[in-house]
Design an enzyme around this catalytic site. Structure first.
Site, short mmCIF file in Angstrom:
data_model
loop_
_atom_site.label_atom_id
_atom_site.label_comp_id
_atom_site.label_asym_id
_atom_site.label_seq_id
_atom_site.Cartn_x
_atom_site.Cartn_y
_atom_site.Cartn_z
N ASP A 36 -9.81 -50.50 4.54
CA ASP A 36 -10.02 -50.47 3.09
C ASP A 36 -11.53 -50.56 2.81
OD1 ASP A 36 -8.00 -51.13 0.45
OD2 ASP A 36 -10.16 -51.42 0.19
N ILE A 37 -11.98 -49.76 1.84
CA ILE A 37 -13.41 -49.71 1.52
C ILE A 37 -13.88 -51.00 0.84
CG2 ILE A 37 -13.24 -48.71 -0.81
CD1 ILE A 37 -15.48 -46.76 0.00
N ASN A 93 1.50 -51.67 -3.99
CA ASN A 93 1.35 -51.75 -5.44
C ASN A 93 1.93 -50.49 -6.08
OD1 ASN A 93 -0.10 -54.18 -5.20
ND2 ASN A 93 -2.03 -53.08 -4.91
N GLY A 99 -0.74 -52.90 -10.17
CA GLY A 99 -2.15 -52.81 -9.79
C GLY A 99 -2.49 -51.60 -8.94
N GLN A 100 -1.65 -50.57 -9.00
CA GLN A 100 -1.93 -49.36 -8.20
C GLN A 100 -3.10 -48.60 -8.79
OE1 GLN A 100 1.32 -46.55 -8.02
NE2 GLN A 100 0.35 -45.34 -6.39
N HIS A 106 0.59 -46.11 -0.28
CA HIS A 106 -0.12 -46.77 0.81
C HIS A 106 0.35 -48.21 0.92
CE1 HIS A 106 -2.46 -46.98 -2.90
NE2 HIS A 106 -2.84 -48.19 -2.54
N HIS A 108 -0.87 -51.90 2.06
CA HIS A 108 -2.00 -52.75 2.43
C HIS A 108 -1.58 -53.66 3.58
CE1 HIS A 108 -4.50 -52.16 -1.32
NE2 HIS A 108 -3.33 -51.77 -1.78
P1 5GP Z 1 -4.13 -49.85 -4.80
O1 5GP Z 1 -4.96 -50.59 -5.83
O2 5GP Z 1 -3.81 -48.45 -5.29
O3 5GP Z 1 -2.95 -50.60 -4.31
O4 5GP Z 1 -5.05 -49.72 -3.52
C1 5GP Z 1 -6.03 -48.73 -3.36
C2 5GP Z 1 -6.96 -49.23 -2.29
O5 5GP Z 1 -7.70 -48.12 -1.83
C3 5GP Z 1 -7.95 -50.28 -2.78
O6 5GP Z 1 -7.80 -51.46 -2.02
C4 5GP Z 1 -9.30 -49.62 -2.58
O7 5GP Z 1 -10.28 -50.51 -2.16
C5 5GP Z 1 -8.99 -48.54 -1.55
N1 5GP Z 1 -9.84 -47.38 -1.66
C6 5GP Z 1 -10.14 -46.69 -2.79
N2 5GP Z 1 -10.96 -45.67 -2.50
C7 5GP Z 1 -11.17 -45.71 -1.15
C8 5GP Z 1 -11.95 -44.90 -0.27
O8 5GP Z 1 -12.61 -43.94 -0.66
N3 5GP Z 1 -11.94 -45.23 1.05
C9 5GP Z 1 -11.22 -46.31 1.51
N4 5GP Z 1 -11.28 -46.56 2.82
N5 5GP Z 1 -10.48 -47.09 0.70
C10 5GP Z 1 -10.46 -46.79 -0.62
#
Ligand code: 5GP
Ligand code: ZN
Length: 120
Positions: A36-37, A93, A99-100, A106, A108
């Site tokens: 995760d970034i 999420n 919180g998506q 995906h 986590h």
């Molecule tokens: P969500 O909030 O949709 O459950 O999770 C999305 C996740 O993707 C977040 O934890 C966010 O940090 C990660 N993310 C968003 N953009 C990027 C990216 O460009 N590269 C990587 N490695 N992770 C990302």
């Protein structure tokens, strides 16, 4: 598997196709795992299906192989990090209240510290 369906506007699809270069930490037939970034724990990775599924809520019984591969990829990654004994959290999420922020399913994988409950 046949070539996975991709959404040309989806950031995770671009990673799967290689349009955005990533070094997967792990890969199986239907999924990749990337770091995760914006990590929320010492170990924070995302198990991502190669096929574009917009959200957990969009899964159908026909996607069973995809879901299984994603969950096994998450578990295999956690094991590879030595997390089986200390424990870890898997998190999906969905939608605004969940919180998506990225519209591609995906999972986590969070580990390396004690998680709190209930989540925020
Ligand atoms: P969500 O909030 O949709 O459950 O999770 C999305 C996740 O993707 C977040 O934890 C966010 O940090 C990660 N993310 C968003 N953009 C990027 C990216 O460009 N590269 C990587 N490695 N992770 C990302
Ligand atoms: Zn996608």
């Amino acid at each position: 598997m046949s070539k996975p369906f991709t959404d040309p506007n989806c950031i995770f699809c671009k990673m799967v196709s290689g349009e955005i270069p990533v070094k997967p930490l792990l890969e199986n037939s239907h999924a990749i795992v990337i770091a995760d970034i914006n990590p929320q724990a010492p170990i924070h990775a995302l198990a991502i299906p190669k096929h574009h599924v917009p959200s957990f809520a969009a899964l159908t019984p026909a996607d069973a192989d995809i879901l299984t591969s994603v969950m096994f990829a998450a578990g295999e990654f956690a094991r590879s990090q030595g997390l089986d004994s200390s424990g870890y959290r898997l998190n999906i999420n969905h939608g605004v209240n969940g919180g998506q922020t990225v519209g591609h399913l995906h999972v986590h994988i969070l580990g390396g510290r004690k998680m709190t409950w209930p989540p925020g």
